[in-house]
Every structure is written in structure tokens, then in C-alpha cells.
Design an enzyme around this catalytic site. Structure first.
Site, short mmCIF file in Angstrom:
data_model
loop_
_atom_site.label_atom_id
_atom_site.label_comp_id
_atom_site.label_asym_id
_atom_site.label_seq_id
_atom_site.Cartn_x
_atom_site.Cartn_y
_atom_site.Cartn_z
N GLU A 301 75.71 67.40 32.91
CA GLU A 301 74.75 67.05 32.22
C GLU A 301 74.54 65.39 31.99
OE1 GLU A 301 72.86 69.01 29.70
OE2 GLU A 301 71.72 67.03 30.09
N ASP A 305 71.12 63.29 33.31
CA ASP A 305 70.37 62.37 32.11
C ASP A 305 70.24 60.86 32.87
OD1 ASP A 305 70.50 64.74 30.95
OD2 ASP A 305 71.83 64.05 29.21
N SER A 535 67.47 70.42 29.40
CA SER A 535 68.12 69.11 29.57
C SER A 535 67.69 68.13 30.50
CB SER A 535 69.79 69.61 30.10
OG SER A 535 70.38 69.86 29.08
N ASP A 577 47.34 70.41 29.33
CA ASP A 577 47.71 71.72 28.88
C ASP A 577 48.05 72.65 29.93
OD1 ASP A 577 47.67 73.43 26.92
OD2 ASP A 577 45.52 74.07 26.95
N ILE A 578 49.28 73.36 29.48
CA ILE A 578 49.88 74.10 30.49
C ILE A 578 49.26 75.77 30.02
CG2 ILE A 578 52.30 75.13 31.15
CD1 ILE A 578 51.65 72.23 32.12
N ASP A 598 50.96 75.73 22.25
CA ASP A 598 51.58 76.95 22.44
C ASP A 598 53.16 76.71 22.03
OD1 ASP A 598 52.92 76.87 25.13
OD2 ASP A 598 50.79 77.02 25.77
#
Ligand SMILES: *[C@@H]1O[C@H](CO)[C@@H](O)[C@H](O)[C@H]1NC(C)=O
Ligand SMILES: *[C@@H]1O[C@H](CO)[C@@H](O)[C@H](O)[C@H]1NC(C)=O
Ligand SMILES: *[C@@H]1O[C@H](CO)[C@@H](O)[C@H](O)[C@H]1NC(C)=O
Ligand SMILES: *[C@@H]1O[C@H](CO)[C@@H](O)[C@H](O)[C@H]1NC(C)=O
Ligand SMILES: *[C@@H]1O[C@H](CO)[C@@H](O)[C@H](O)[C@H]1NC(C)=O
Length: 616
Positions: A301, A305, A535, A577-578, A598
Site C-alpha cells: 500500500e 501511494d 487505494s 461524468d462516468i 451517482d
């Protein structure tokens, strides 16, 4: 532990306190909370075991802080961008004298005579034995064991004298079994061994097609897709981006170097230059992974990052906060030290003490909202509001389990806090906090769609890959903030009676925005692999916001600060917009992706030059 500069002695405190003696009132139950799934009670906790108590004293005027937070974050308000100073925030939230006096008197009369405070005194920290804690809270502590072997002293019910109920919001560790988890999936260490969504089509745009492939996304792809390519950070002495590391995660410099050499050679020095800030004994290291870290799979992780952020923002200043302790924590047997604080609280308490703050903080961790006692969740969330008021943008990943908040191989399940199967969606915290910006995940490029992989997807590696869907939904704890009223109402009208009863129509809806979250190239153990999850989306989105801040600051303007009021009022116009992609959770199809906002992708993915225009 926190600094000792505010330590009071019995004598000094007693002088203040004894002037206003108050009769001891009777105790009544302040809080009860279920034991979450995965934990079993082993027996009474040892009486001599020490606890590091954090007592959340009611803040003086949180409503006023919230009002000012919204003013300075609202682009149509005259105070927009005039973020509050450290002192201004402390002045507003510091508890009333009466509350502090009564809490002190109660502690002193119970033999507790050393306190330590947060800067605004809204948290009092003490060290106390289980025996004394049991008397103080009229409770019994048990040792609880998690299926992974972690042990923690906790209780399911505790009490306070009646006259203190209105002055104390929460005390931990008592009922919080929160176990923050990383919102990452996959971890494949060889190229091309991944499940490619059946409906995936390569980009038709030649430039995009050259840099973006779904089975291994890179900074060059993100920069092209979100149009930050060619932007050079300018406000280097003022602007910073930070990210959080918990659970022993620590970004590994040699791995970051290998990643940058391969994918963003101009940023290689960043691997040496990013700065560590260790909180509560959080790890720092300059060398390779140790044998133990390798065996435990630590730092996938953290590597994701740091590599994403450096690849996107170099030469911006990058801070890696590492906060020690696994929650819930066990005491250090060798030193006899009590366990440290709950990590989010430890982090926010540390950061609130600083004068100089990074303008953006990315966090890729979360847990089911239901495992966190509501009073504690509300206090941590209100501390995030203090950072927002001071001009910090906090971005959190939305989770990887769609509407059910359970990724992996149990997409069909919905398990409530008490371990029973339930027919209710589960929200994720801190994603559900209304004072943070929550980031969902997308995949594919032309078009980008909501990240989604059904359970048991057969990959070319011959293995079955787990369910993964962008974390989505509505809080059971936090009601819908005004700034998203119109966007969320519009969405609720569109979905009508779908899943009615499975979610809270009056709750804070998330995510707010989204970014790529499938198959990021990264290095771990000096090896190139891929990794997915919200993540990945959170540091990517945070990087874009940090670049917008860089531009604003270089023009002498304020950074964006708490994003949401701006985002829902006008910032959304700078996002794509997706319109497609799946979702799931609790054996349902989850929330639908629709035109406009959404509950799967929010307003969609960033278009950097448009956001910059809208922000000026
Ligand atoms: C997967 O990646 C390889 C290069 O690493 C590329 O040749 C191949 O076309 C990719 N597959 C898809 C579906 O994009
Ligand atoms: C880290 O490991 C790599 C690969 O095993 C090795 O080449 C390199 O020298 C190591 N770096 C450090 C700083 O130990
Ligand atoms: C780490 O890399 C070394 C060298 O390539 C390899 O032998 C080892 O198996 C790797 N460890 C893990 C846990 O992947
Ligand atoms: C919940 O449902 C699943 C699937 O039907 C089952 O395997 C599991 O045992 C159930 N758990 C409980 C606590 O009832
Ligand atoms: C999930 O739904 C399917 C079809 O509606 C049903 O057959 C199955 O039993 C459900 N599984 C669980 C664990 O509820």
C-alpha cells in the site's frame, strides 16, 4: 504518546478544581456497542494492564466551526478561501470552562492526577490501569481475541456520572473495535497475468492508446488522460502533498527509485527527497524491505501511494506520515507502555497541533462504519472539519467492496456488526464523513467506467480473481450535508425504489469524485507488479488536486481547502461524468452508475485544465 508540555500536577490542578466542588452524581450507561464479527471474548482483562485513555470533551461550539468551515469553502461566499488560523480554530472548539472543570474534578477525585491535552483541550489523555478504568467507568474490561490473533482489552458498555454525560462525547479505548484496512486488491507480481474486463476496448485516440493499457497503468497514462502532462509545479516552497501510512506500512525508497527509473525518470530524485513524519512511533526507513516485512507483505500500500504521488507531482514536497500501532492495540509487554491511540485520532491530533500543514492529505484506509462507535466516528470526523477550516483538502478512498464494503470472495454476503447476516448495505468510514472528499475508482479509458470485477473472474494466470467494486453508498451515521442535497436528491429520484430499505436515503452519499483504480504498475521487493483499489485512486486524485493548488498558490491565491462545497456548486464541471461500469454488494447489483452525480463514481474523473479554470 502526545507531548508532555501540558502536563499538570495534582497540586496545580487541584487548586483550580477544588474551588468549584460538585456533588458526585449517580452513574448511568453512556454507551453500548456490539462486539464486531471476528472477535471473541476470552475472559477478564488483567487488572494491572495499562490503557492510554483519550477523553473527548464536548467542543465549545462545533456548530460555529462548521458554519465558518462552510463559509470559507463556499465559492459564492465573500469569505471563500479565507481559511482559519490554528488559533481561530482552537478558540472556537475549546470546551467550555465548566465542562473542563467538571471532568477534571471527576478525574482528580478518582486519583487521576496527570493529564495531557490536545491544543484546544477538547481531548484529555491519561494513562490508567484497567482496574482504575473499571472503577472510573463503572464497567468491566474483557480481553477480546480477533481471528488473526490480535488481543485487545475492550468493553461493550460503560457508564459516567449523570452530570458528565453532556460534557463527554466519547472515551477510548472502550467500545471501539475499529480495524482500519488498506483499500487495495490484487498484488500480482508478474506482467500480464490479470483478468481483463470482457467489455474492455483499447482507446481509439492514438495518443491515449500509445500510453494507456488496462493491464498496467502508469503516470504517463494518468497525465495524458487527466491532462496534467507538461504542467511543472512552481510553488515549491509553499505547496505540499502528504499521505497517511498505518498498520506498519512504510514507503520503501529503493522501490520508489526503481519505479521512477522505469516510469517517470525525471522524478527519480523524489525517491530520496520525500520526507517522513513519524507519529506515535510510526516506522521510518531508508533501505529495502526487511525479511519480516517481506514475509508479512508490508508496504505494498505505502509503495503504491508514494510511487503514484511522486510520479504525478515531482518536484512538489511530499510528506509520508507514518502512525504507529495496530488498532486495537496491545501494550508493549517489554516496556510496560500502554497501547497508543487509535490511529486516525493519533494522526489528526498530531496534525492539529502543527502550524504548517500540507494542503492535501491522501488516505487509502477505512473500515466498515458499523465497527466504529458512532460517538467516536463523529468526534474524529469533527476533527477532520478543523483541518478543512484551516485549508486542508482531505481525500479518502471509498473502499473496494461496492455497496457492501466487503471485497474479495464474499461479494454475496452482508454481515452486520454483531456477526449476523443482514440485508443492509454497509458504509465505510471515514469515507462517510461529510467533511472529507471521498474518491471512488474507475477502469478503462475511452470511456472510463466504474471499476468492477465480478467474483471468481478467471484470469490468464488460471486463477480466480476476487470481486472488486468501487466503494459506494450512504452513511448510516452522518446525515446528508446541504452541499450535496440537490445532486443526491436527483440521483435518488433516478433510482426510485431500487434497493429501498437497504440504505439510508437521508445519509451522506459517497464517493464525491473518482479516478483510475485498476492495475497500477508499481514496485515492491525490487519487482515490478500491479495493484488495484480505491487505494490507488485516492493518491492519484490527491495528486491532481495538489497540482491545482500549486497553480493557485503560484498566482497568490488560496488553496482549495475543503473541496466539497466548491465541488458540488461548480467544481464538478471540471470532471468527466462516468456513465458505465458495474457495482455490487450484498448479493445485489449495488448502485447504478448514472448521468451526473451517482453513488459509485460521484462526479467522475478530473480534467486538470478545466478544474484550474474553474478554481481561479
Ligand atoms: C497488456 O500489456 C501488454 C504490454 O505489457 C500489451 O502488449 C497488451 O496488449 C496488453 N493487453 C491489453 C488488453 O491491453
Ligand atoms: C535493495 O535491493 C536491491 C535488489 O535486491 C539491491 O540491488 C539494492 O542494492 C538494495 N538497496 C539497498 C539500499 O540496500
Ligand atoms: C523478493 O525478491 C527476491 C529476489 O527476487 C525473491 O527471491 C523473493 O522470493 C521475493 N520475496 C517475496 C515475498 O516476493
Ligand atoms: C451467512 O450466509 C452465508 C451464505 O449463505 C453462510 O455461509 C454463513 O454461514 C452465514 N453466516 C451467519 C453468521 O449466519
Ligand atoms: C444470492 O442471490 C442468488 C440469486 O438471487 C441466490 O440464489 C443465492 O442464494 C443468494 N446468495 C446468498 C448468499 O444470499
Amino acid at each position: 504518546m502526545l507531548g508532555v508540555s501540558f502536563l499538570l500536577t495534582v497540586a496545580a490542578a487541584a487548586q483550580v478544581i477544588l474551588a468549584t466542588p460538585v456533588a458526585r452524581s449517580t452513574y448511568s450507561v453512556k454507551e453500548t456497542h456490539h462486539v464486531p464479527r471476528g472477535w471473541t471474548q476470552k475472559g477478564r482483562a488483567p487488572k494491572s494492564q495499562m490503557l492510554a485513555f483519550q477523553i473527548g470533551v464536548k467542543q465549545g461550539d462545533f456548530a460555529e466551526l462548521e458554519r465558518q468551515l462552510y463559509e470559507v469553502s463556499d465559492p459564492s461566499h465573500p469569505r471563500y478561501g479565507q481559511h482559519l488560523s490554528h488559533e481561530q480554530v482552537n478558540e472556537i472548539v475549546k470546551p467550555k470552562d465548566e465542562a473542563l472543570d467538571l471532568v477534571h474534578e471527576w478525574l482528580l477525585s478518582n486519583g487521576v492526577n496527570a493529564f495531557d491535552y490536545s491544543p484546544s483541550k477538547d481531548w484529555i489523555n491519561i494513562k490508567i490501569s484497567i482496574e482504575d478504568a473499571e472503577r472510573l467507568l463503572d464497567t468491566e474490561y474483557s480481553t477480546y481475541v480477533h481471528v488473526d490473533g490480535t488481543e485487545a482489552p475492550r468493553t461493550t458498555k460503560w457508564s459516567l456520572p449523570l452530570h458528565l454525560h453532556e460534557h463527554i462525547d466519547t472515551i477510548q479505548p472502550t467500545t471501539s473495535f475499529m480495524r482500519i484496512k488498506k483499500n487495495a486488491v490484487d498484488y500480482v507480481l508478474s506482467d500480464n497475468k490479470v483478468y481483463i474486463p470482457a467489455d474492455y476496448k483499447p482507446p481509439t485516440d492514438q495518443t491515449l492508446a500509445r500510453v494507456c493499457t488496462i493491464n498496467g497503468t502508469t503516470p504517463e497514462c494518468f497525465k495524458t488522460l487527466y491532462k496534467t502532462l507538461g504542467y511543472k509545479p512552481k510553488a515549491l516552497s509553499k505547496n505540499k502533498i502528504a499521505f497517511n501510512n498505518f498498520l506498519g506500512e512504510v514507503p520503501i525508497r529503493p522501490d520508489a527509485k526503481l519505479f521512477l527509473e522505469k516510469y517517470e525518470p525525471s522524478a527519480v530524485s523524489g525517491a530520496q527527497e520525500f520526507k517522513f513524519i513519524s507519529i506515535d512511533g510510526g516506522p521510518q526507513q531508508d533501505g529495502n524491505l526487511t525479511a519480516d516485512q517481506l514475509a508479512e507483505g508490508t508496504s505494498r500500500e505505502a509503495n503504491l501511494d508514494v510511487q503514484t504521488i511522486l510520479g504525478m507531482t515531482y518536484p512538489m514536497s511530499v510528506i509520508a506520515y507514518t502512525t504507529g500501532g495496530e488498532p486495537p492495540q496491545i501494550p508493549d509487554a517489554a516496556t510496560g507502555d500502554p497501547p497508543g491511540n487509535e490511529p486516525y485520532l493519533a494522526w489528526v491530533t498530531y496534525v492539529l497541533k502543527q502550524e504548517d500543514l500540507p494542503q492535501v492529505v491522501s488516505t487509502s484506509y477505512g473500515d466498515d462504519e458499523q465497527t466504529v462507535p458512532i460517538a467516536f466516528a463523529k468526534r474524529v470526523c469533527s476533527d477532520f472539519a478543523q483541518l478543512g477550516a484551516r485549508g486542508v483538502s482531505l481525500l479518502f478512498s471509498s473502499g473496494d467492496g461496492g455497496a457492501g464494503d466487503i471485497a474479495g470472495n464474499h461479494a454475496e454476503l452482508c454481515i452486520s456488526n454483531d456477526g449476523k447476516n443482514t440485508t443492509k448495505f454497509l458504509a465505510s468510514f471515514p469515507a462517510s464523513c461529510p467533511y472529507v472528499t471521498t474518491v471512488g475508482a474507475t477502469q478503462g479509458f475511452q470511456p472510463e467506467v466504474a471499476a468492477y470485477r465480478p467474483a471468481n473472474s478467471l484470469g490468464p494466470d488460471g486463477k480466480l480473481h476476487g470481486y472488486y467494486a468501487s466503494g459506494s453508498g450512504f452513511s448510516e451515521y452522518f446525515s446528508r450535508p446541504k452541499y450535496q442535497d440537490s445532486a443526491v436528491q436527483g440521483y435518488l429520484e433516478k433510482i426510485g425504489s431500487l434497493h429501498k430499505g437497504l440504505y439510508n436515503t437521508a445519509g451522506r452519499g459517497y464517493p464525491d469524485i473518482s479516478a483510475q483504480g485498476l492495475y497500477f504498475e508499481y514496485f515492491w521487493n525490487a519487482t515490478n507488479g500491479i495493484i488495484s483499489g480505491t487505494s490507488a485512486s485516492a493518491p492519484l486524485m490527491s495528486s491532481v488536486i495538489a497540482l491545482v493548488n500549486d497553480d493557485l498558490i503560484s498566482w497568490g491565491k488560496s488553496p482549495l481547502g475543503f473541496l466539497n462545497p466548491w465541488l458540488y456548486q461548480k467544481g464538478y464541471k471540471g470532471f468527466t461524468d462516468i456513465l458505465g461500469g458495474g457495482n455490487g454488494g450484498c448479493n445485489t447489483t449495488g448502485f447504478p452508475v448514472t448521468k451526473d452525480w451517482d453513488a459509485v463514481t460521484g462526479f467522475g474523473t478530473p480534467i486538470f485544465p478545466e478544474i484550474v479554470k474553474l478554481a481561479k
